[in-house]
Motif scaffolding. Structure first.
Motif, PDB file in Angstrom:
ATOM      1  N   ASP A  16       9.944   2.693  11.366  1.00 37.18           N
ATOM      2  CA  ASP A  16       9.609   3.451  12.569  1.00 37.18           C
ATOM      3  C   ASP A  16       9.639   4.963  12.373  1.00 37.18           C
ATOM      4  N   GLN A  17      10.435   5.452  11.436  1.00 39.01           N
ATOM      5  CA  GLN A  17      10.506   6.891  11.205  1.00 39.01           C
ATOM      6  C   GLN A  17       9.363   7.392  10.333  1.00 39.01           C
ATOM      7  N   GLY A  18       8.450   6.507   9.979  1.00 37.37           N
ATOM      8  CA  GLY A  18       7.261   6.909   9.255  1.00 37.37           C
ATOM      9  C   GLY A  18       7.384   6.880   7.750  1.00 37.37           C
ATOM     10  N   ASN A  19       8.430   6.231   7.230  1.00 37.53           N
ATOM     11  CA  ASN A  19       8.657   6.213   5.788  1.00 37.53           C
ATOM     12  C   ASN A  19       8.172   4.911   5.154  1.00 37.53           C
ATOM     13  N   VAL A  20       7.870   4.983   3.858  1.00 42.05           N
ATOM     14  CA  VAL A  20       7.448   3.819   3.087  1.00 42.05           C
ATOM     15  C   VAL A  20       8.674   3.294   2.339  1.00 42.05           C
ATOM     16  N   LEU A  21       9.392   2.368   2.958  1.00 38.94           N
ATOM     17  CA  LEU A  21      10.650   1.867   2.407  1.00 38.94           C
ATOM     18  C   LEU A  21      10.529   0.439   1.887  1.00 38.94           C
ATOM     19  N   ASP A  22       9.680  -0.357   2.508  1.00 40.86           N
ATOM     20  CA  ASP A  22       9.525  -1.767   2.149  1.00 40.86           C
ATOM     21  C   ASP A  22       8.349  -1.894   1.180  1.00 40.86           C
ATOM     22  N   LEU A  23       8.633  -2.439   0.007  1.00 44.36           N
ATOM     23  CA  LEU A  23       7.647  -2.465  -1.071  1.00 44.36           C
ATOM     24  C   LEU A  23       7.548  -3.859  -1.668  1.00 44.36           C
ATOM     25  N   ALA A  24       6.456  -4.105  -2.374  1.00 44.13           N
ATOM     26  CA  ALA A  24       6.268  -5.364  -3.096  1.00 44.13           C
ATOM     27  C   ALA A  24       5.581  -5.056  -4.424  1.00 44.13           C
ATOM     28  N   PHE A  25       6.065  -5.705  -5.488  1.00 45.79           N
ATOM     29  CA  PHE A  25       5.529  -5.501  -6.828  1.00 45.79           C
ATOM     30  C   PHE A  25       5.300  -6.858  -7.489  1.00 45.79           C
ATOM     31  N   SER A  26       4.303  -6.924  -8.351  1.00 45.93           N
ATOM     32  CA  SER A  26       4.105  -8.114  -9.171  1.00 45.93           C
ATOM     33  C   SER A  26       3.843  -7.684 -10.602  1.00 45.93           C
ATOM     34  N   THR A  27       4.179  -8.546 -11.546  1.00 45.02           N
ATOM     35  CA  THR A  27       3.816  -8.284 -12.926  1.00 45.02           C
ATOM     36  C   THR A  27       2.298  -8.358 -13.057  1.00 45.02           C
ATOM     37  N   ARG A  57       0.817  -1.211   0.000  1.00 50.59           N
ATOM     38  CA  ARG A  57       0.000   0.000   0.000  1.00 50.59           C
ATOM     39  C   ARG A  57       0.853   1.263   0.000  1.00 50.59           C
ATOM     40  N   ALA A  58       0.506   2.186  -0.876  1.00 49.61           N
ATOM     41  CA  ALA A  58       1.195   3.473  -0.922  1.00 49.61           C
ATOM     42  C   ALA A  58       0.862   4.280   0.325  1.00 49.61           C
ATOM     43  N   ASN A  59       1.842   5.044   0.778  1.00 51.44           N
ATOM     44  CA  ASN A  59       1.692   5.975   1.903  1.00 51.44           C
ATOM     45  C   ASN A  59       1.349   5.278   3.219  1.00 51.44           C
ATOM     46  N   GLU A  60       1.633   3.973   3.304  1.00 52.52           N
ATOM     47  CA  GLU A  60       1.459   3.242   4.566  1.00 52.52           C
ATOM     48  C   GLU A  60       2.844   2.944   5.131  1.00 52.52           C
ATOM     49  N   PRO A  61       3.265   3.658   6.176  1.00 52.39           N
ATOM     50  CA  PRO A  61       4.640   3.544   6.680  1.00 52.39           C
ATOM     51  C   PRO A  61       5.035   2.107   7.012  1.00 52.39           C
ATOM     52  N   THR A  62       6.250   1.741   6.654  1.00 51.93           N
ATOM     53  CA  THR A  62       6.758   0.407   6.946  1.00 51.93           C
ATOM     54  C   THR A  62       7.991   0.466   7.848  1.00 51.93           C
TER      55      THR A  62
END
Length: 251
Positions: free
Chosen positions: A188-199, A181-186
């Motif tokens: 502790d500092q509140g940033n979206v750093l961990d992502l997942a993508f699929s074709t 999910r975009a803009n859902e912090p991953t």
């Protein structure tokens, strides 16, 4: 299941035990615990129910991703090594081709992209996007700690990382769809750093990625859990593949 354990011994061990207890098929670890005093011994955290994969056979550099495949669930993992041994990003990317007895296959890409101004900063993204498009099959899943700030992923963040825009262009060219999910912090500092993508082909089979409080490891990164509903030929009831970043409970 995917999580950055921040090099912590206990965090890494908790991740493995939670994966085991929750019957996770694939565990993607970023910044794993590594015994640095003697890399030749290749000491890290292991579990008897999981087969462990490392980016390199010889640990000349510290591996910053590890992938674990659960044994005895009918899944076969074949590691691919498209990068040259001297590529600066070789220790930060792990490519695992996962196949079932029905000869269905998915390419899993586990990535740790170091932040700017750090050792091998942003090199993993540069190495990943340098690969030919033909290397990536129709069913591809890319997940990890990207350390990329971009308004498409985190609209609340004012600035974008230098390599974020080229990475977004690369995902678009491969029809990679963000499943987290975009803009859902991953972190502790509140940033979206961990992502997942699929074709798009994999996404059309059914895939979800969610934050999982039940799989928290005490790391400063939160855990993502992904579930793939995987049976494109419909020869038998759909097989549910639970990835380390995704899960959907059935009622």
């Amino acid at each position: 299941m995917q999580v950055n354990v921040n090099k912590g011994s206990s965090n890494h061990e908790i991740a493995l035990n939670l994966a085991f207890l929750n019957q996770i098929d694939i565990l993607l670890i970023q910044e794993p615990y590594i015994f640095k005093q003697d890399l030749s011994r290749r000491i890290t955290k292991r579990h008897p129910i999981y087969e462990a994969f490392s980016p390199m056979d010889d640990w000349m550099a510290i591996p910053r991703v590890l992938t674990y495949l659960r044994k005895g669930v009918g899944l076969k993992g074949t590691q691919l090594r498209p990068l040259q041994h001297n590529d600066p990003g070789v220790s930060d990317l792990l490519f695992l081709s996962l196949s079932t007895p029905l000869n269905q296959s998915i390419l899993l890409v586990n990535i740790y992209n170091a932040p700017p101004n750090s050792t091998r900063g942003e090199q993993a993204v540069r190495s990943l996007t340098s690969l030919l498009h033909s290397f990536f099959p129709r069913l591809t899943f890319v997940a990890g700690d990207l350390n990329l700030h971009h308004h498409l992923r985190q609209p609340s963040y004012e600035y974008s990382t230098a390599s974020a825009a080229p990475f977004v262009s690369w995902t678009d060219s491969l029809n990679l769809i963000l499943t987290s999910r975009a803009n859902e912090p991953t972190q502790d500092q509140g940033n979206v750093l961990d992502l997942a993508f699929s074709t798009s082909a994999l996404e059309s089979l059914g895939i979800t990625t969610e934050l999982s409080e039940d799989l928290e490891t005490s790391s400063d990164h939160r855990t993502l859990l992904s579930t793939v509903y995987w049976d494109p030929r419909h020869r038998e009831p759909p097989t549910t593949l639970r990835l380390p970043t995704l899960t959907k409970k059935s009622s």
